[in-house]
Write a protein that holds these residues in place. Structure first.
Motif, PDB file in Angstrom:
ATOM      1  N   GLY A  49       0.817  -1.210   0.000  1.00  0.00           N
ATOM      2  CA  GLY A  49       0.000   0.000   0.000  1.00  0.00           C
ATOM      3  C   GLY A  49       0.852   1.262   0.000  1.00  0.00           C
ATOM      4  O   GLY A  49       0.554   2.216  -0.723  1.00  0.00           O
ATOM      5  N   LEU A  50       1.917   1.281   0.799  1.00  0.00           N
ATOM      6  CA  LEU A  50       2.792   2.457   0.825  1.00  0.00           C
ATOM      7  C   LEU A  50       3.466   2.698  -0.519  1.00  0.00           C
ATOM      8  O   LEU A  50       3.540   3.832  -0.994  1.00  0.00           O
ATOM      9  N   LEU A  53       0.899   3.970  -2.882  1.00  0.00           N
ATOM     10  CA  LEU A  53       0.521   5.344  -2.550  1.00  0.00           C
ATOM     11  C   LEU A  53       1.568   6.340  -3.034  1.00  0.00           C
ATOM     12  O   LEU A  53       1.242   7.387  -3.604  1.00  0.00           O
ATOM     13  N   PRO A  56       2.537   5.220  -7.600  1.00  0.00           N
ATOM     14  CA  PRO A  56       1.492   4.389  -8.219  1.00  0.00           C
ATOM     15  C   PRO A  56       1.801   3.969  -9.656  1.00  0.00           C
ATOM     16  O   PRO A  56       1.556   2.827 -10.031  1.00  0.00           O
ATOM     17  N   ARG A  84      -5.279   3.962  -7.983  1.00  0.00           N
ATOM     18  CA  ARG A  84      -4.296   3.119  -7.279  1.00  0.00           C
ATOM     19  C   ARG A  84      -3.997   3.679  -5.892  1.00  0.00           C
ATOM     20  O   ARG A  84      -3.831   2.936  -4.933  1.00  0.00           O
ATOM     21  N   ARG A  85      -3.936   4.994  -5.770  1.00  0.00           N
ATOM     22  CA  ARG A  85      -3.689   5.607  -4.458  1.00  0.00           C
ATOM     23  C   ARG A  85      -4.852   5.340  -3.494  1.00  0.00           C
ATOM     24  O   ARG A  85      -4.639   5.081  -2.312  1.00  0.00           O
ATOM     25  N   LEU A  86      -6.068   5.403  -3.996  1.00  0.00           N
ATOM     26  CA  LEU A  86      -7.230   5.110  -3.155  1.00  0.00           C
ATOM     27  C   LEU A  86      -7.188   3.664  -2.679  1.00  0.00           C
ATOM     28  O   LEU A  86      -7.398   3.373  -1.500  1.00  0.00           O
ATOM     29  N   ALA A  88      -4.539   1.918  -2.387  1.00  0.00           N
ATOM     30  CA  ALA A  88      -3.404   1.834  -1.469  1.00  0.00           C
ATOM     31  C   ALA A  88      -3.825   2.215  -0.051  1.00  0.00           C
ATOM     32  O   ALA A  88      -3.413   1.574   0.920  1.00  0.00           O
ATOM     33  N   LEU A  89      -4.628   3.249   0.074  1.00  0.00           N
ATOM     34  CA  LEU A  89      -5.107   3.645   1.400  1.00  0.00           C
ATOM     35  C   LEU A  89      -5.946   2.543   2.037  1.00  0.00           C
ATOM     36  O   LEU A  89      -5.824   2.265   3.233  1.00  0.00           O
TER      37      LEU A  89
END
Length: 104
Positions: A49-50, A53, A56, A84-86, A88-89
């Motif tokens: 995830g990091l 984030l 991406p 992808r960032r969403l 990842a969170l």
């Protein structure tokens, strides 16, 4: 003379009688492997995830071609870094929640 940090079997200085382990303790020891597997999954989720984030595009590009079937998994994220960032969170929160549930 000080006693050794661990009891010894079979006589000699610092030896102690050993007793049978209660079945409850054996079950607890078997459950440690499930806890370890869950902890490893949580570490993977937080780490992946990091990276997703912070990087991406690079992360998705790494897995979109010739990656043993993961191409289908990353297809929704190709050229969509915000998506992808969403995700990842969500991964990070889920990984932290999984780790927090572990008793040991």
């Amino acid at each position: 003379m000080t006693s050794p940090p661990f009891p010894r079997e079979g006589g000699g200085p610092g030896s102690q009688d050993t007793t049978l382990v209660a079945p409850v303790l054996l079950r607890a020891q078997e459950n440690i492997w499930a806890s370890r597997a869950a902890e490893m999954a949580a570490i993977f989720m937080v780490g992946d995830g990091l990276i997703g984030l912070l990087q991406p595009r690079r992360h998705v590009d790494l897995w979109k071609d010739d990656a043993l079937g993961t191409e289908k998994l990353v297809k929704p994220f190709v050229d969509r870094p915000g998506r992808r960032r969403l995700y990842a969170l969500v991964q990070i929160v889920a990984g932290l929640a999984l780790a927090a549930r572990q008793k040991r």
